[in-house]
Scaffold this motif. Structure first.
Motif, short mmCIF file in Angstrom:
data_model
loop_
_atom_site.label_atom_id
_atom_site.label_comp_id
_atom_site.label_asym_id
_atom_site.label_seq_id
_atom_site.Cartn_x
_atom_site.Cartn_y
_atom_site.Cartn_z
N ALA A 400 0.82 -1.21 0.00
CA ALA A 400 0.00 0.00 0.00
C ALA A 400 0.85 1.26 0.00
O ALA A 400 0.54 2.22 -0.71
N THR A 401 1.94 1.27 0.77
CA THR A 401 2.79 2.45 0.74
C THR A 401 3.48 2.56 -0.62
O THR A 401 3.72 3.66 -1.10
N GLY A 402 3.73 1.43 -1.24
CA GLY A 402 4.37 1.45 -2.56
C GLY A 402 3.46 1.98 -3.65
O GLY A 402 3.94 2.33 -4.73
N LYS A 403 2.16 2.00 -3.41
CA LYS A 403 1.22 2.48 -4.42
C LYS A 403 0.37 3.63 -3.91
O LYS A 403 -0.71 3.91 -4.44
N GLY B 109 4.47 5.46 -5.39
CA GLY B 109 4.30 5.53 -3.95
C GLY B 109 5.60 5.74 -3.21
O GLY B 109 6.66 5.90 -3.81
N LEU B 110 5.48 5.74 -1.90
CA LEU B 110 6.67 5.79 -1.06
C LEU B 110 7.38 4.46 -1.21
O LEU B 110 6.78 3.46 -1.56
N ALA B 111 8.62 4.44 -0.91
CA ALA B 111 9.31 3.17 -1.01
C ALA B 111 9.17 2.38 0.29
O ALA B 111 10.12 1.86 0.83
N GLY B 112 7.95 2.29 0.77
CA GLY B 112 7.70 1.43 1.93
C GLY B 112 8.35 1.94 3.20
O GLY B 112 8.78 3.07 3.28
N PHE B 113 8.38 1.10 4.23
CA PHE B 113 9.07 1.50 5.47
C PHE B 113 10.54 1.64 5.14
O PHE B 113 11.10 0.82 4.45
N GLY B 114 11.18 2.59 5.71
CA GLY B 114 12.59 2.78 5.41
C GLY B 114 12.75 2.92 3.91
O GLY B 114 12.10 3.73 3.28
N SER B 115 13.58 2.07 3.35
CA SER B 115 13.75 2.16 1.92
C SER B 115 13.27 0.88 1.24
O SER B 115 13.73 0.53 0.18
N ALA B 116 12.36 0.19 1.90
CA ALA B 116 11.88 -1.06 1.33
C ALA B 116 10.92 -0.81 0.19
O ALA B 116 10.18 0.17 0.18
N GLU B 117 10.95 -1.69 -0.78
CA GLU B 117 10.09 -1.52 -1.94
C GLU B 117 9.73 -2.89 -2.49
O GLU B 117 10.55 -3.80 -2.51
N LEU B 118 8.48 -3.00 -2.90
CA LEU B 118 8.01 -4.26 -3.47
C LEU B 118 7.90 -4.06 -4.97
O LEU B 118 7.27 -3.12 -5.43
N VAL B 119 8.52 -4.94 -5.75
CA VAL B 119 8.47 -4.79 -7.20
C VAL B 119 7.80 -6.01 -7.79
O VAL B 119 8.18 -7.14 -7.49
N ARG B 120 6.82 -5.76 -8.61
CA ARG B 120 6.14 -6.88 -9.25
C ARG B 120 6.97 -7.37 -10.43
O ARG B 120 7.55 -6.59 -11.15
#
Lengths: 475, 479
Positions: A400-403, B109-120
């Motif tokens: 959710a934060t990523g999007k 979006g933001l890159a998650g908590f800290g600098s974490a990021e989920l990439v499809r």
């Protein structure tokens, strides 16, 4: 061929525009468009283009008969025959597998289940040709004498594969003659660019983000994860479908045709009734004019009529029970709203109405998305399992934060605000309702910048879709 | 141009209706012309520059070929699909466009908590964008097909300058793998020792439990895979051996493989299971190759990965080896060096350990005690082979995805003493394509294997030209 492809944008469309506007006579222009439309269709459906031609031929003759024999039994027979042939086509290709599958399950038979690949757009063009023959019968339309012109109406590529369901009467004048107008072309280009970006930048992105939630085992979803997934799907389907309609309307204008609007910001509705006045309007009005009212509307057997119309509306979306349930669900909400409005004249406060409609729409999309009803129900139970399972999860928070910005932007873009803003900036893509002509607001110097920006943005994203690296080497 | 046409058209009464109020109505013209020019420029450039935008080596695939039109290919719909694939690959300025598209998607979006990021994963489109919404449901691709073509569904987690593949687990998949290993071992002489090593991937050793939980639990997943193995198959506990060194540089940050060091700890686990004394790490000749930006950068296109390349540390064996391998579709062995720093570019330096995923390769060591090992591996095995070679006179290495032959007959012919399956968790935990390939080459796919005593003379099969035993083509035993 799909509009949102590099092949369409940079090869097919420029070629057809060039040929169309290089043609010296109206007949040539019509010929170019018809040939291009058949090529467009055959690109994706090389064999079943024959069905399209068949359906066009059927209604060309039936329409003429319905008109010339008006008032006699022959005209009625022509309408009946058109219905049988068109719905027969639709039934054979879209519903035969569903029907035999159900018969087998119900009666313990083992009839062979036919498996057809659904010919592209068949649900749209059969409805269009039906509406034409009925309009001829009713005297609402003047039967087209030229098969070529009629075929142009049926096959016209901007609206061929994904609507809107264009009625012949709406473009009868354009088929006969079209006026070139830079303003119309300009607003059409803008509309196309806008629809393209809706599809490529919003619908595709929302769809990709929704997959991990929608395809997960619902039993393992946190409550908010289930809501989040179906919200993304709601964005995906709206921007996909309305984006396609925008592109169709824009392309139509570029070639001198004016199609009616098909979407009017449905998610800002405050009731199910309003939602369906704003969602896929050409389908709703088709069922209203050609089924609900002939059945007696709300004067005769109203409950029965509502059930029939909404079950069929659902079934039109796909040959599966979940679509029927989805249609009936909306029918029930609308019937309930009618009953309530009869009892009380009080209106719910606006925020409550919006909240009710959004929840109703999301629940509806769960039924719509999950072809397997059981799975749909367990997804619904995940959405309403407050207290019995975790509200959130690390995966959800990360996703959710990523999007975050995508979702916020999609929500904003679902409202009429961006259109108003664009109008202020002089980049409107709307037709001015008073004059039926594109708004003067579309003439600002920002307008071309806006259009080109959206097309380039979409091009980059389409190119990105073809970027497909392999982890496991392929030789 | 169109106005002129329109006026001319009107003058000739050819169907443009209405007055041509050109002076008053040209204000939409710049917008219309800009759009037309954009399309025309795109069309012209794509026709003139077609082919300049081919996918780079980054994508590990060849550009889609330009299809030849034919009636049959048109009618099947194959031509249009192939044409669109070709056009997309050949599109001008494809690389900068892809980069721009990626930059746009990073704004989601933001890159998650800290600098974490989920990439499809960009695993190709499964939906049909041409179908009206709701009318056609996206076809689900067969998982076996997915792994075969490398289009494995997956997500990636980026933490700082490090990316990790998120893996999934299905009991059914590891059962298929265990069955394939069991079936092979049952066809071998009982004296042959069989061992299996499932290699965990980097996310198994991530400290932060929240992130680790995004991926299937590999310790229990490997246990579940091992539980299905026959008692005869010795399980190698690489997970514990690697886990006790989890602070070290065991996995690449930009690539989905383990490092030479990660493979070394797995090698020690194998030695423990085989009652052998491992060679000390210090006895190997170390060489560092900096500047490696691997597959996970290709998948995520995350600029932090590109800015922080990995270093490939090679461990060259302290003894002489000869190395022969078959190329894909090749019929003749070629010679090379087992560990070769010159092999591979910045984006695939992992090749330095062993080279490609050769269908078949043989490492021979002068002297030794005459013992022979047969390894079935995916690319994780590549970094392990140089260590294993210390203990055998011959190490035969089969990649079941590419090997075309009968591995039962092969083991008999070469009188191997030991067999080792080295498979990464990623290829056995969710998809069954790899296990299916093991079954295919070992004749466990349901049909009896070709008799080793009277092998069919498989012309064109991988080994025929070597003068060694001919192996049947893969189609024949399974047909």
């Amino acid at each position: 061929m799909v509009f949102s492809s590099l092949t369409f944008i940079y090869l097919f469309l420029p070629a057809v525009l060039a040929l169309h506007y290089a043609s010296r006579s109206h007949a040539w222009r019509n010929g170019v468009l018809t040939a291009a439309s058949l090529f467009f269709y055959a690109w994706g459906e090389p064999v079943w283009v024959i069905l399209l031609l068949f359906s066009a031929a059927v209604d060309y003759f039936h329409g003429r008969l319905a008109e010339s024999a008006r008032g006699t039994w022959k005209a009625k027979a022509a309408v009946a025959s058109s219905l049988v042939l068109n719905l027969g086509l639709l039934g054979a290709f879209k519903y035969s597998g569903f029907v035999t599958g159900n018969l087998n399950a119900l009666l313990g038979l083992s009839l062979p289940v036919p498996e057809f690949n659904l010919p592209i757009g068949i649900s749209f063009y059969t409805f269009q040709t039906i509406s034409y023959t009925i309009d001829c019968y009713r005297g609402h339309a003047k039967a087209q004498k030229s098969f070529g012109k009629f075929l142009l109406y049926v096959s016209l590529f901007p609206q061929l594969v994904a609507g809107p369901i264009v009625r012949y009467v709406d473009i009868a004048r354009d088929v006969e003659s079209r006026r070139f107008d830079w303003d119309v072309f300009a607003s059409g280009a803008g509309r196309f660019a806008l629809g393209l970006a809706k599809k490529v930048a919003l619908a595709n992105a929302a769809g990709a983000a929704a997959v991990p939630f929608l395809d997960a085992d619902p039993a393992g979803l946190p409550v908010l994860g289930a809501w989040y997934g179906i919200m993304l799907f709601a964005f995906q389907i709206y921007f996909d479908f309305s984006g396609y309609s925008d592109m169709a309307i824009g392309l139509g204008r570029m070639f001198g045709f004016s199609f009616k609007e098909n979407f009017a910001h449905p998610y800002v509705s405050r009731s199910a009734t309003e939602f369906w006045r704003r969602w896929h309007m050409s389908l709703g009005s088709f069922f209203r004019d050609y089924l609900y009212i002939p059945l007696g509307g709300n004067r005769r057997r109203a409950i029965f009529n509502i059930i029939v119309v909404w079950a069929l509306t659902g079934l039109w979306h796909g040959a599966s029970w979940n679509f029927v349930v989805w249609g009936l669900y909306w029918g029930a909400l609308i019937a309930m709203e009618k009953a309530v409005s009869r009892v009380t004249r009080l209106k719910a406060p606006a925020p409550l109405g919006h909240a009710y409609l959004l929840v109703a729409a999301l629940v509806g999309w769960v039924l719509f998305h999950h072809v397997d009803l059981g799975r749909g129900l367990s997804y619904l139970s995940a959405m309403f399992a407050f207290g019995t399972r975790p509200l959130s999860s690390p995966a959800l928070e990360l996703a959710a934060t990523g999007k975050l910005f995508l979702v916020a932007f999609a929500a904003l873009a679902s409202t009429p605000l961006p259109a108003r803003l664009l109008e202020r900036l002089g980049v409107s893509t709307e037709a001015s309702p008073s004059r039926g002509r594109p708004d003067k607001a579309g003439r600002s110097v920002l307008a071309p910048v806006f259009d080109i920006g959206l097309v380039l943005l979409s091009t980059a994203l389409l190119a990105g879709q073809s970027y497909n690296p392999f982890l496991y080497f392929r030789f | 141009m169109a106005t002129r046409k329109a006026r001319r058209g009107k003058a000739r009464g050819t169907g443009w209706r209405g007055p041509a109020r050109a002076e008053e109505k040209t204000s939409g013209k710049p917008r219309a012309l800009a759009f037309i020019l954009l399309l025309a420029a795109g069309a012209a450039l794509s026709l003139v520059l077609a082919g300049r935008g081919a996918p780079g080596e980054r994508e590990n695939r060849a550009a889609a070929p330009r299809p030849e039109p034919s009636v049959a290919s048109w009618l099947s719909g194959g031509f249009s699909a192939a044409f669109e694939a070709w056009y997309a690959d050949a599109f001008p300025f494809r690389a900068p466009l892809v980069a721009a598209g990626n930059a746009i998607e990073r704004l989601h979006g933001l890159a998650g908590f800290g600098s974490a990021e989920l990439v499809r994963s960009r695993g190709g489109e499964t939906e049909d964008p041409g179908a009206p919404a709701g009318e056609t449901l996206p076809p689900t691709e067969d998982p076996v097909e997915l792994i075969e073509t490398g289009k494995a569904f997956g997500d990636f987690l980026v933490l700082g300058d490090r990316a990790m593949e998120l893996l999934r687990f299905r009991q059914g998949a590891v059962d298929v793998w265990a069955d394939a290993v069991n079936a092979y071992s049952r066809r071998l002489d009982p004296a042959v020792k069989v061992r299996a090593l499932v290699a965990p991937s980097s996310i198994a050793f991530l400290d932060d439990e929240r992130y680790r939980s995004l991926s299937a639990d590999q310790a229990s997943g490997i246990r579940a895979a091992y539980a299905g193995l026959d008692p005869r198959v010795v399980r190698v506990d690489a997970h514990s051996a690697i886990g006790s060194h989890s602070r070290e540089y065991l996995y690449f940050r930009t690539d989905h493989h383990w490092t030479g060091l990660g493979a070394f700890y797995a090698y020690r686990a194998w030695c423990a299971a085989a009652n052998l004394t491992p060679l000390p790490l210090a006895s190997f000749v170390v060489r560092d190759l900096p500047g490696f930006v691997g597959t996970l950068y290709g998948k995520t296109l995350n600029p932090r990965l590109k800015a922080n390349p990995d270093t490939v540390r090679l461990y060259e064996p302290p003894f002489e080896t000869s190395f022969e391998y078959l190329r894909h579709g090749g019929t003749r062995f070629e010679s090379g060096r087992l560990v070769d720093a010159a092999r591979g570019d910045d984006w695939n330096k992992y090749l330095a350990y062993f080279g490609d995923d050769w269908p078949l390769a043989v490492v021979r060591r002068e002297g030794g005690d005459g013992r022979k090992l047969l390894v079935f591996k995916d690319s994780y095995g590549n970094a392990l082979i140089p260590f294993l070679a210390a203990h055998f006179t011959e190490v035969h290495v089969i990649d079941p995805r590419h090997f075309q032959g009968d591995a039962v007959a092969y083991a008999r012919t070469h009188e191997v003493d030991e067999v080792l399956f080295v498979n990464s968790f990623a290829v056995v935990s969710y998809y069954t394509g790899f296990a299916g390939n093991i079954a295919r080459v070992t004749g466990a796919g349901g049909a009896a294997p070709a008799s080793a005593a009277a092998p069919p003379a498989g012309a064109g099969s991988t080994l025929a030209s070597e003068g060694e035993e001919a192996t049947p083509s893969p189609a024949s035993p399974d047909a």
